[in-house]
Design an enzyme around this catalytic site. Structure first.
Site, short mmCIF file in Angstrom:
data_model
loop_
_atom_site.label_atom_id
_atom_site.label_comp_id
_atom_site.label_asym_id
_atom_site.label_seq_id
_atom_site.Cartn_x
_atom_site.Cartn_y
_atom_site.Cartn_z
N PHE A 163 9.93 -1.92 -12.42
CA PHE A 163 10.18 -1.64 -11.01
C PHE A 163 10.36 -2.97 -10.26
CE2 PHE A 163 8.76 -0.24 -6.77
CZ PHE A 163 9.46 0.94 -6.65
N ASP B 136 0.29 -1.51 -14.39
CA ASP B 136 0.78 -0.74 -13.26
C ASP B 136 0.76 0.72 -13.70
OD1 ASP B 136 2.39 0.71 -11.49
OD2 ASP B 136 3.60 -1.05 -11.00
N ARG C 140 16.59 11.44 -12.31
CA ARG C 140 15.21 11.56 -12.78
C ARG C 140 14.66 12.91 -12.36
NH1 ARG C 140 11.23 6.78 -10.86
NH2 ARG C 140 11.41 8.10 -9.03
N TYR D 282 0.56 8.30 -3.95
CA TYR D 282 1.46 9.27 -3.29
C TYR D 282 2.39 9.95 -4.28
CZ TYR D 282 4.42 5.04 -3.24
OH TYR D 282 5.09 3.91 -3.59
N LYS D 283 2.31 9.59 -5.56
CA LYS D 283 3.15 10.24 -6.56
C LYS D 283 2.37 11.45 -7.09
CE LYS D 283 5.83 6.09 -7.22
NZ LYS D 283 5.92 4.77 -7.81
C1 LIG Z 1 6.34 3.60 -7.05
C2 LIG Z 1 6.08 2.30 -7.71
C3 LIG Z 1 5.62 1.18 -6.98
C4 LIG Z 1 5.49 1.32 -5.49
O1 LIG Z 1 4.94 0.27 -4.81
P1 LIG Z 1 4.59 0.48 -3.27
O2 LIG Z 1 4.01 -0.79 -2.86
O3 LIG Z 1 3.70 1.67 -3.15
O4 LIG Z 1 5.89 0.77 -2.56
C5 LIG Z 1 5.31 0.02 -7.69
N1 LIG Z 1 5.47 -0.05 -9.04
C6 LIG Z 1 5.94 1.00 -9.75
C7 LIG Z 1 6.10 0.88 -11.23
C8 LIG Z 1 6.28 2.19 -9.11
O5 LIG Z 1 6.74 3.21 -9.79
#
Ligand SMILES: *Cc1c(COP(=O)(O)O)cnc(C)c1O
Length: 407
Positions: free
Chosen positions: A129, A206, A381, A231-232
């Site tokens: 990400f 992560d 996805r 939030y996921k």
């Molecule tokens: C969703 C996600 C994030 C999100 O980071 P935020 O700071 O909450 O926007 C970070 N890393 C991964 C792998 C994600 O899937």
């Protein structure tokens, strides 16, 4: 070849046998949505969260004002942190809820670098990400390290072997996503953690796409640091705070880069010199959002009640059924390619397909009440949330996908 009707019957039977089926009713189900296939970007709203937030607004903020801090608000980052800890295999005192995932990862990365002085490489996935890669580069630059990007040898995602090949006595920190946000491929957290330790490094995981759907045993695996989203799959709400974990063995000396008054052992000491907490509170910085924490807590409570093992079992059934329906569409002549690993042990809870014009297809699906997620440049996805996705919903959404692709 299996027929359409046969697949729908299978979906009905899978729902009837699903021990988590009743959880769906505990969430707000939008009348204009035929299939919500994006629970891995933003989980649905628990009904109880609506009630709890209204209560807190009326009675706590509205009724108690500043007294609320000494009547429970101040403990929320730690309490909700411990509740998430229970889901990810962490004993109390090692998790807090704070900030965003990006900020928590930044704190974890800096703290991790300080644990391994004298080593000069930070390893990150080349396909992770954006936040993870941007932070890795920036932390490396600020701390005098070199970034090593691991490229997957298999198109479905990184393997433990890919990571292992780049570890040596220069390795300081390894930052990896447990589940690949694009392909859904899953790394063996315990195996990779052991490999990093054998090379003398520390690991930061992560957990954004695994918390709530893939069991982890952070303590048992000896993980150093971790962070993830709420939030996921935890249904904490848009922009809900993240969580960060640091192993108890590191906490007494852990050096985080954004110390604030909430990092202190005694919040109200207001001392000239910071005396950091010896537990995960030292990872906090400033005043937390109480409304945000109240919402996270409700989402986490549902995940705990459902149980991580039952969630994983249903998630495997959902992703397997999804791949069967996609294969059926492909056999009927629809042009799509499943990029997610076909072995359930090697994937998380989303299934990704490669398509021509994935963006256009996503727009047409949304017009028809099917909500998936588009990822540049050609990926669709399908996020399958064990607490809220039903097999019939998934089936019906995929039928619409087949129709859109056939035209
Ligand atoms: C969703 C996600 C994030 C999100 O980071 P935020 O700071 O909450 O926007 C970070 N890393 C991964 C792998 C994600 O899937």
């Amino acid at each position: 070849m299996i027929g359409h009707d046969e697949l729908r019957e299978r979906a009905v039977a899978l729902d009837a046998a699903d021990p988590l089926a009743a959880y769906r009713e505990q969430f707000v189900l939008e009348p204009d949505v035929l299939a919500y296939l994006d629970g891995n970007s933003l989980g649905r709203l628990p009904r109880r969260t609506q009630e709890r937030l209204a209560e807190v607004l009326r009675h706590e903020w509205g009724g108690r004002l500043i007294r609320g801090w000494s009547e429970g608000w101040a403990e929320l980052p730690v309490q909700v942190g411990d509740e998430i800890g229970a889901l990810v295999g962490a004993a109390p005192g090692q998790c807090v809820v704070a900030d965003s995932t990006s900020v928590c990862l930044a704190k974890a990365l800096h703290a991790a670098v300080s644990l391994v002085p004298g080593r000069d490489r930070l390893v990150v996935s080349a396909v992770d990400f954006p936040t993870d890669r941007y932070l890795a580069r920036r932390v490396a630059r600020d701390r005098g390290l070199e970034v090593v990007e691991v490229q997957p040898t298999d198109s479905s995602g990184l393997t433990a072997q890919d990571v292992g090949a780049l570890l040596d006595d220069h390795t300081a920190v390894v930052l990896l996503s447990h589940v690949d946000y694009r392909t859904g491929s899953l790394l063996d957290l315990a195996e990779v953690t052991a490999m990093v330790h054998a090379a003398g490094g520390v690991v930061v995981w992560d957990l954004c796409h695994s918390v709530g759907v893939v069991p982890t045993e952070l303590d048992a695996a000896g993980v150093d640091l971790a962070a993830g989203c709420t939030y996921k799959y935890l249904n904490g709400g848009p922009g809900a705070q993240a969580f960060v974990y640091a192993a108890a063995r590191h906490l007494p000396v852990l050096d985080q880069p954004l110390p604030g008054w909430w990092s202190a052992e005694d919040l109200f000491a207001m001392a000239d010199e910071l005396r950091p907490a010896v537990d995960a509170r030292r990872l906090l910085s400033g005043t937390p959002s109480v409304l945000g924490l109240v919402a996270v807590r409700e989402g986490v409570a549902l995940a705990m009640k459902a149980g991580i093992d039952r969630a994983r079992t249903k998630s495997e059934l959902l992703t397997s059924f999804c791949i069967d329906v996609l294969d059926h569409l492909a056999d009927s002549g629809v042009a799509l390619e499943v990029v997610t690993p076909r072995d359930p042990d090697r994937r998380g809870s989303h299934v990704t397909v490669r398509l021509a014009d994935a963006r256009g297809v996503t727009d047409r699906l949304i017009e028809r009440g099917v909500v998936p997620d588009f990822r540049e440049p050609d990926l669709l996805r399908l996020g399958l949330a064990p607490l809220t996705t039903s097999f019939v919903e998934l089936h019906d959404g995929l039928v619409v996908l087949g129709e859109v692709l056939a035209h």
